[in-house]
Design a protein around this motif. Structure first.
Motif, PDB file in Angstrom:
ATOM      1  N   GLY A  65     -27.350  -8.439  -0.626  1.00 39.20           N
ATOM      2  CA  GLY A  65     -26.119  -9.087  -1.057  1.00 39.20           C
ATOM      3  C   GLY A  65     -26.273  -9.946  -2.294  1.00 39.20           C
ATOM      4  N   GLN A  66     -27.385  -9.797  -3.038  1.00 40.20           N
ATOM      5  CA  GLN A  66     -27.588 -10.629  -4.224  1.00 40.20           C
ATOM      6  C   GLN A  66     -27.904  -9.756  -5.445  1.00 40.20           C
ATOM      7  OE1 GLN A  66     -30.650 -13.487  -3.338  1.00 40.20           O
ATOM      8  NE2 GLN A  66     -29.237 -14.825  -2.221  1.00 40.20           N
ATOM      9  N   ASP A  67     -27.174  -8.630  -5.565  1.00 39.42           N
ATOM     10  CA  ASP A  67     -27.456  -7.721  -6.673  1.00 39.42           C
ATOM     11  C   ASP A  67     -26.360  -7.780  -7.741  1.00 39.42           C
ATOM     12  OD1 ASP A  67     -25.521  -6.689  -5.104  1.00 39.42           O
ATOM     13  OD2 ASP A  67     -26.400  -4.690  -4.867  1.00 39.42           O
ATOM     14  N   GLY A  68     -25.671  -8.888  -7.828  1.00 44.08           N
ATOM     15  CA  GLY A  68     -24.697  -9.068  -8.895  1.00 44.08           C
ATOM     16  C   GLY A  68     -23.275  -8.742  -8.504  1.00 44.08           C
ATOM     17  N   GLY A  69     -23.020  -8.185  -7.344  1.00 41.47           N
ATOM     18  CA  GLY A  69     -21.668  -7.850  -6.928  1.00 41.47           C
ATOM     19  C   GLY A  69     -21.149  -8.828  -5.906  1.00 41.47           C
ATOM     20  N   ASP A  70     -20.066  -8.449  -5.282  1.00 36.97           N
ATOM     21  CA  ASP A  70     -19.480  -9.266  -4.235  1.00 36.97           C
ATOM     22  C   ASP A  70     -20.329  -9.094  -2.984  1.00 36.97           C
ATOM     23  OD1 ASP A  70     -18.020 -10.418  -2.233  1.00 36.97           O
ATOM     24  OD2 ASP A  70     -16.094  -9.671  -2.943  1.00 36.97           O
ATOM     25  N   ALA A  71     -21.105 -10.122  -2.651  1.00 32.97           N
ATOM     26  CA  ALA A  71     -22.047 -10.002  -1.542  1.00 32.97           C
ATOM     27  C   ALA A  71     -21.331  -9.722  -0.232  1.00 32.97           C
ATOM     28  CB  ALA A  71     -22.878 -11.282  -1.433  1.00 32.97           C
ATOM     29  N   ALA A  72     -20.264 -10.444   0.046  1.00 35.38           N
ATOM     30  CA  ALA A  72     -19.548 -10.252   1.306  1.00 35.38           C
ATOM     31  C   ALA A  72     -18.971  -8.847   1.395  1.00 35.38           C
ATOM     32  CB  ALA A  72     -18.443 -11.302   1.450  1.00 35.38           C
ATOM     33  N   ALA A  73     -18.435  -8.329   0.273  1.00 35.29           N
ATOM     34  CA  ALA A  73     -17.863  -6.981   0.279  1.00 35.29           C
ATOM     35  C   ALA A  73     -18.943  -5.936   0.524  1.00 35.29           C
ATOM     36  CB  ALA A  73     -17.153  -6.721  -1.044  1.00 35.29           C
ATOM     37  N   ARG A  74     -20.125  -6.139  -0.048  1.00 31.44           N
ATOM     38  CA  ARG A  74     -21.213  -5.177   0.143  1.00 31.44           C
ATOM     39  C   ARG A  74     -21.705  -5.200   1.595  1.00 31.44           C
ATOM     40  NH1 ARG A  74     -23.252  -2.910  -4.398  1.00 31.44           N
ATOM     41  NH2 ARG A  74     -22.521  -3.771  -6.378  1.00 31.44           N
ATOM     42  N   VAL A  75     -21.747  -6.379   2.202  1.00 30.35           N
ATOM     43  CA  VAL A  75     -22.156  -6.461   3.601  1.00 30.35           C
ATOM     44  C   VAL A  75     -21.133  -5.756   4.490  1.00 30.35           C
ATOM     45  CG1 VAL A  75     -22.497  -8.042   5.540  1.00 30.35           C
ATOM     46  CG2 VAL A  75     -23.550  -8.533   3.333  1.00 30.35           C
ATOM     47  N   ARG A  76     -19.842  -5.941   4.187  1.00 31.76           N
ATOM     48  CA  ARG A  76     -18.811  -5.250   4.972  1.00 31.76           C
ATOM     49  C   ARG A  76     -18.944  -3.741   4.829  1.00 31.76           C
ATOM     50  NH1 ARG A  76     -15.549  -9.541   2.963  1.00 31.76           N
ATOM     51  NH2 ARG A  76     -14.744  -8.182   1.312  1.00 31.76           N
ATOM     52  N   GLU A  77     -19.261  -3.285   3.619  1.00 28.36           N
ATOM     53  CA  GLU A  77     -19.461  -1.849   3.399  1.00 28.36           C
ATOM     54  C   GLU A  77     -20.671  -1.345   4.180  1.00 28.36           C
ATOM     55  OE1 GLU A  77     -19.720   1.221  -0.415  1.00 28.36           O
ATOM     56  OE2 GLU A  77     -20.489  -0.832  -0.617  1.00 28.36           O
ATOM     57  N   ASP A  78     -21.758  -2.112   4.169  1.00 26.84           N
ATOM     58  CA  ASP A  78     -22.954  -1.723   4.927  1.00 26.84           C
ATOM     59  C   ASP A  78     -22.644  -1.637   6.419  1.00 26.84           C
ATOM     60  OD1 ASP A  78     -24.429  -1.660   2.626  1.00 26.84           O
ATOM     61  OD2 ASP A  78     -25.420  -3.587   2.949  1.00 26.84           O
ATOM     62  N   LEU A  79     -21.970  -2.642   6.950  1.00 24.40           N
ATOM     63  CA  LEU A  79     -21.692  -2.672   8.385  1.00 24.40           C
ATOM     64  C   LEU A  79     -20.764  -1.534   8.795  1.00 24.40           C
ATOM     65  CD1 LEU A  79     -21.282  -6.518   9.006  1.00 24.40           C
ATOM     66  CD2 LEU A  79     -23.113  -5.042   9.853  1.00 24.40           C
ATOM     67  N   ALA A  80     -19.773  -1.225   7.941  1.00 25.93           N
ATOM     68  CA  ALA A  80     -18.881  -0.108   8.260  1.00 25.93           C
ATOM     69  C   ALA A  80     -19.651   1.200   8.315  1.00 25.93           C
ATOM     70  CB  ALA A  80     -17.760  -0.037   7.215  1.00 25.93           C
ATOM     71  N   ALA A  81     -20.595   1.370   7.391  1.00 25.53           N
ATOM     72  CA  ALA A  81     -21.408   2.595   7.393  1.00 25.53           C
ATOM     73  C   ALA A  81     -22.341   2.638   8.598  1.00 25.53           C
ATOM     74  CB  ALA A  81     -22.206   2.670   6.093  1.00 25.53           C
ATOM     75  N   LEU A  82     -22.939   1.511   8.943  1.00 26.42           N
ATOM     76  CA  LEU A  82     -23.855   1.474  10.084  1.00 26.42           C
ATOM     77  C   LEU A  82     -23.119   1.735  11.390  1.00 26.42           C
ATOM     78  CD1 LEU A  82     -26.031  -1.625   9.084  1.00 26.42           C
ATOM     79  CD2 LEU A  82     -26.734   0.771   9.032  1.00 26.42           C
ATOM     80  N   ARG A  83     -21.934   1.170  11.537  1.00 24.25           N
ATOM     81  CA  ARG A  83     -21.178   1.352  12.763  1.00 24.25           C
ATOM     82  C   ARG A  83     -20.659   2.774  12.926  1.00 24.25           C
ATOM     83  NH1 ARG A  83     -18.157  -4.458  11.689  1.00 24.25           N
ATOM     84  NH2 ARG A  83     -19.859  -5.776  12.534  1.00 24.25           N
ATOM     85  N   ALA A  84     -20.605   3.526  11.827  1.00 27.04           N
ATOM     86  CA  ALA A  84     -20.140   4.916  11.883  1.00 27.04           C
ATOM     87  C   ALA A  84     -21.258   5.900  12.212  1.00 27.04           C
ATOM     88  CB  ALA A  84     -19.487   5.287  10.553  1.00 27.04           C
ATOM     89  N   ILE A  85     -22.500   5.421  12.261  1.00 24.93           N
ATOM     90  CA  ILE A  85     -23.623   6.311  12.569  1.00 24.93           C
ATOM     91  C   ILE A  85     -23.537   6.758  14.028  1.00 24.93           C
ATOM     92  CG2 ILE A  85     -26.138   6.416  12.806  1.00 24.93           C
ATOM     93  CD1 ILE A  85     -26.351   4.436  10.506  1.00 24.93           C
TER      94      ILE A  85
END
Length: 406
Positions: A65-85
């Motif tokens: 979450g510290q790669d220059g973008g919206d950290a919270a948005a990237r975490v939400r994207e990660d969690l959505a992908a993980l929950r879809a596995i």
């Protein structure tokens, strides 16, 4: 049996008697404390965490979450992908997980102007699925509602007026803060000067470093704060953990190939690695106990064999005067029992002295009295078994042969 002849004989062999008494005393003292340490290590390793460990896997990345973008948005994207596995029941990002070396903790007060904290508790921060992911069991109150969650970045913003509205306590924490009453509905002060209302209590939640408070009670609590740094925790079927870990790594790499994986694995692997030193220490102490028992047994056998050889003529005279094999055998067994008893009494005092020293230096608990009779019984039995061979050989010497010995 009249023990006066035995005592008279022992007085004539003071040095040998003192050595065997000292050996038994040291063995008793060390073994009692070693067995106690082994039991405390095993008890520590067997303590429940409160989590559904067999169903959990974790992944931890550097710079999440510290790669220059919206950290919270990237975490939400990660969690959505993980929950879809396939196979993933729930997933959360949590600031810390059990069986780590570091711990987030905060002081807890019951009054806003309280000069000294009531206690210090580990702080778990996570999202809406944290309780479900961890598999925590609510014993009172409720889970957080959606409107109670806040972002960590908003909470830490300069001049932020946002406050944490709710907290869920571990049972041990609730009992320490509100003894004899229901914690739900009460307020605590932990993050700033705004009161935080207790909305629920979970049965148990181990601290990340597994260190307890008074009486080894795990003092932990959960705050409804979404974080952008920490570990992804996924809950799945135990049979699919390896499959889920590989799928989760592939999915997260697809979303952000530049991130660096620091650690991954099951919670059972984390637990095994965390307690590896405790297991090694327990086995080392077992080896010490076995070694001491073997050395003590050999010392008793050697001394008894020496005394049988030295007293061959005396034994023969007794046999010639009508002593039975059983009486000769009992003579040596009673003699060993007397020596062992003196050694055990001294050993018990040494055991408590060693324990007191360990308590002062390493904050070890007091040695329970039950370990002393267990140690005494073990050494009494060891002495009788060890002396049986030499005593049996003495009892089997024919009187005619014995009386001709020099």
């Amino acid at each position: 049996m009249d023990i006066r002849p035995i005592l008279s004989t022992l007085r004539r062999h003071k040095t040998a008697s003192a050595l065997i008494v000292l050996e038994i005393a040291l063995s008793c003292a060390i073994i009692c404390n070693a067995v106690f340490l082994i039991s405390t290590r095993l008890e520590r390793m067997d303590r429940p965490s409160g989590l559904a460990e067999s169903e959990l896997v974790q992944l931890r990345y550097a710079g999440l979450g510290q790669d220059g973008g919206d950290a919270a948005a990237r975490v939400r994207e990660d969690l959505a992908a993980l929950r879809a596995i396939p196979g993933v029941e729930s997933a959360s990002l949590v600031n810390q997980i059990p069986y780590g070396n570091a711990v987030w903790q905060g002081s807890v007060e019951l009054e806003a102007d309280q000069p000294n904290p009531t206690l210090n508790a580990a702080l778990y921060l996570g999202d809406e699925q944290l309780l479900e992911t961890f598999g925590l069991q609510l014993v009172a109150g409720r889970d957080f509602s959606d409107d109670e969650f806040i972002d960590f970045s908003a909470l830490q913003a300069p001049e932020a007026e946002i406050s944490i509205p709710a907290v869920i306590l571990a049972r041990g924490t609730a009992e320490q803060l509100f003894p004899g009453e229901d914690a739900v509905g009460n307020v605590i002060y932990s993050w700033g000067d705004t009161p935080i209302r207790v909305v629920g209590v979970v049965d148990r939640l181990i601290r990340p470093n597994d260190e307890g408070g008074p009486a080894q009670v795990p003092l932990s609590m959960i705050l409804p704060v979404r974080v952008t740094q920490g570990s992804y925790v996924l809950r799945t079927d135990p049979a699919r953990r390896t499959e889920v870990i590989e799928a989760a790594k592939a999915e997260l790499d697809r979303l952000n190939p530049s991130r660096i994986l620091l650690d991954d694995g099951t919670f059972e692997e984390l637990r095994d690695a965390y307690y590896r030193a405790d297991k090694s220490m327990a086995w080392l102490l077992v080896a010490v106990c076995i070694g001491l028992l073997v050395v003590t047994a050999l010392g008793i056998v050697g001394l008894a064999s020496f005394w049988v050889q030295q007293r061959t003529k005396q034994i023969g005279v007794r046999r010639a005067l009508g002593a039975t094999r059983g009486q000769v055998l009992r003579y040596f067994q009673v003699e060993n029992f007397l020596l062992a008893t003196v050694g055990i009494v001294i050993g018990m005092m040494l055991a408590y002295a060693i324990n007191m020293s360990l308590m002062e230096r390493y904050e070890l608990a007091r040695l329970p009295a039950v370990y002393l009779p267990i140690g005494a019984l073990t050494l009494w039995l060891l002495g009788q078994v060890s002396v049986f061979g030499p005593a049996r050989r003495a009892a089997s010497v024919p009187p005619a042969v014995a009386t001709r010995s020099v």
